[in-house]
Design a protein around this motif. Structure first.
Motif, mmCIF file in Angstrom:
data_model
loop_
_atom_site.group_PDB
_atom_site.id
_atom_site.type_symbol
_atom_site.label_atom_id
_atom_site.label_comp_id
_atom_site.label_asym_id
_atom_site.label_seq_id
_atom_site.Cartn_x
_atom_site.Cartn_y
_atom_site.Cartn_z
ATOM 1 N N GLY A 120 -3.257 -20.826 0.914
ATOM 2 C CA GLY A 120 -2.692 -20.064 -0.192
ATOM 3 C C GLY A 120 -2.871 -18.571 0.065
ATOM 4 N N LEU A 121 -1.769 -17.841 0.007
ATOM 5 C CA LEU A 121 -1.785 -16.393 0.255
ATOM 6 C C LEU A 121 -0.991 -15.665 -0.814
ATOM 7 C CD1 LEU A 121 -0.855 -16.389 4.056
ATOM 8 C CD2 LEU A 121 -3.101 -15.872 3.097
ATOM 9 N N THR A 122 -1.284 -14.405 -0.993
ATOM 10 C CA THR A 122 -0.429 -13.539 -1.784
ATOM 11 C C THR A 122 0.862 -13.334 -0.995
ATOM 12 O OG1 THR A 122 -2.317 -12.404 -2.727
ATOM 13 C CG2 THR A 122 -0.251 -11.210 -2.742
ATOM 14 N N GLY A 123 1.984 -13.262 -1.673
ATOM 15 C CA GLY A 123 3.247 -13.026 -0.976
ATOM 16 C C GLY A 123 3.197 -11.733 -0.181
ATOM 17 N N PRO A 124 3.749 -11.725 1.020
ATOM 18 C CA PRO A 124 3.699 -10.534 1.855
ATOM 19 C C PRO A 124 4.600 -9.421 1.320
ATOM 20 C CG PRO A 124 5.068 -12.194 2.878
ATOM 21 C CD PRO A 124 4.470 -12.824 1.653
ATOM 22 N N SER A 125 4.135 -8.218 1.447
ATOM 23 C CA SER A 125 4.926 -7.055 1.060
ATOM 24 C C SER A 125 4.522 -5.878 1.924
ATOM 25 C CB SER A 125 4.702 -6.718 -0.416
ATOM 26 O OG SER A 125 5.462 -5.577 -0.763
ATOM 27 N N SER A 126 5.493 -5.132 2.372
ATOM 28 C CA SER A 126 5.227 -3.950 3.182
ATOM 29 C C SER A 126 5.323 -2.673 2.372
ATOM 30 C CB SER A 126 6.221 -3.877 4.349
ATOM 31 O OG SER A 126 6.005 -4.956 5.219
ATOM 32 N N TYR A 127 5.694 -2.781 1.090
ATOM 33 C CA TYR A 127 5.817 -1.617 0.217
ATOM 34 C C TYR A 127 4.555 -1.520 -0.635
ATOM 35 C CZ TYR A 127 7.448 1.598 -3.332
ATOM 36 O OH TYR A 127 7.564 2.650 -4.184
ATOM 37 N N ILE A 128 3.843 -0.414 -0.521
ATOM 38 C CA ILE A 128 2.559 -0.249 -1.209
ATOM 39 C C ILE A 128 2.680 0.857 -2.244
ATOM 40 C CG2 ILE A 128 0.103 0.193 -0.907
ATOM 41 C CD1 ILE A 128 0.598 -0.807 2.049
ATOM 42 N N PRO A 129 2.656 0.501 -3.532
ATOM 43 C CA PRO A 129 2.801 1.500 -4.590
ATOM 44 C C PRO A 129 1.582 2.411 -4.701
ATOM 45 C CG PRO A 129 2.899 -0.745 -5.478
ATOM 46 C CD PRO A 129 2.585 -0.849 -4.035
ATOM 47 N N THR A 130 1.773 3.538 -5.371
ATOM 48 C CA THR A 130 0.693 4.488 -5.610
ATOM 49 C C THR A 130 -0.441 3.798 -6.358
ATOM 50 O OG1 THR A 130 2.298 6.265 -5.708
ATOM 51 C CG2 THR A 130 0.154 6.720 -6.682
ATOM 52 N N ALA A 131 -1.673 4.107 -6.008
ATOM 53 C CA ALA A 131 -2.897 3.619 -6.652
ATOM 54 C C ALA A 131 -3.105 2.112 -6.502
ATOM 55 C CB ALA A 131 -2.939 4.012 -8.124
ATOM 56 N N PRO A 183 -0.316 -7.419 -2.509
ATOM 57 C CA PRO A 183 -1.253 -6.899 -3.497
ATOM 58 C C PRO A 183 -2.523 -7.751 -3.561
ATOM 59 C CG PRO A 183 0.642 -7.942 -4.542
ATOM 60 C CD PRO A 183 0.900 -7.922 -3.069
ATOM 61 N N ALA A 184 -3.635 -7.121 -3.899
ATOM 62 C CA ALA A 184 -4.903 -7.847 -4.019
ATOM 63 C C ALA A 184 -4.862 -8.746 -5.253
ATOM 64 C CB ALA A 184 -6.045 -6.858 -4.122
ATOM 65 N N GLN A 185 -5.253 -10.002 -5.089
ATOM 66 C CA GLN A 185 -5.313 -10.952 -6.188
ATOM 67 C C GLN A 185 -6.545 -11.837 -6.009
ATOM 68 O OE1 GLN A 185 -1.662 -12.990 -7.398
ATOM 69 N NE2 GLN A 185 -0.602 -11.821 -5.811
ATOM 70 N N ASN A 186 -7.171 -12.190 -7.121
ATOM 71 C CA ASN A 186 -8.302 -13.110 -7.059
ATOM 72 C C ASN A 186 -7.829 -14.500 -6.666
ATOM 73 O OD1 ASN A 186 -10.164 -11.167 -7.889
ATOM 74 N ND2 ASN A 186 -9.840 -11.625 -10.045
ATOM 75 N N GLY A 187 -8.686 -15.226 -5.952
ATOM 76 C CA GLY A 187 -8.406 -16.622 -5.622
ATOM 77 C C GLY A 187 -7.654 -16.854 -4.332
ATOM 78 N N VAL A 188 -7.176 -15.804 -3.698
ATOM 79 C CA VAL A 188 -6.488 -15.945 -2.417
ATOM 80 C C VAL A 188 -7.064 -14.932 -1.431
ATOM 81 C CG1 VAL A 188 -4.331 -16.875 -3.322
ATOM 82 C CG2 VAL A 188 -4.607 -14.413 -3.155
ATOM 83 N N PRO A 189 -7.050 -15.205 -0.172
ATOM 84 C CA PRO A 189 -6.523 -16.420 0.435
ATOM 85 C C PRO A 189 -7.480 -17.587 0.191
ATOM 86 C CG PRO A 189 -7.530 -15.097 2.131
ATOM 87 C CD PRO A 189 -7.605 -14.302 0.846
#
Length: 119
Positions: free
Chosen positions: A22-33, A1-7
């Motif tokens: 520093g990275l957002t944790g990886p995820s392959s599941y992308i929720p609606t919107a 997911p998009a987050q401020n401050g990373v990477p």
């Protein structure tokens, strides 16, 4: 997911060497919107010059989204590694897909594929 401050580089609290990412944790599941952050990194200790990083989200039948950015790698690239990320709104699609990331810098063209699942 998009987050401020990373990477970010050299930003992880408590790391003793100061050489960290520093990275957002990886995820392959992308929720609606969702707005998703796509990042790509590579290492080249000697290259300096123009680079292009590109991503494509595909199914077996079509390309859902593709995006890229070009930039110059200075001779003083930190530790010989490049980290680039950008945020994207998700395509209007539900189901499985494949994300392909590719870096084109000089004669090197490393790439990587990963599965995605759109809600």
């Amino acid at each position: 997911p998009a987050q401020n401050g990373v990477p970010c580089i050299n930003c992880v609290y408590g790391v003793s060497t100061g050489d960290d990412v520093g990275l957002t944790g990886p995820s392959s599941y992308i929720p609606t919107a969702a707005t998703w952050q796509y990042s790509i990194s590579f290492t080249d200790l000697h290259y300096k010059g123009k680079c292009k990083v590109a991503w494509a989200i595909t199914t077996s039948k079509k390309t859902l989204d593709s995006f890229s950015v070009s930039f110059n790698v200075p001779s003083s690239a930190e530790g010989g590694f490049i980290l680039y990320a950008l945020n994207r709104n998700r395509p209007k699609y539900s189901g499985p897909a494949t994300l392909t990331g590719k870096a084109t810098c000089g004669t090197a063209h490393p790439s990587l594929k990963a599965p995605l699942q759109f809600e």
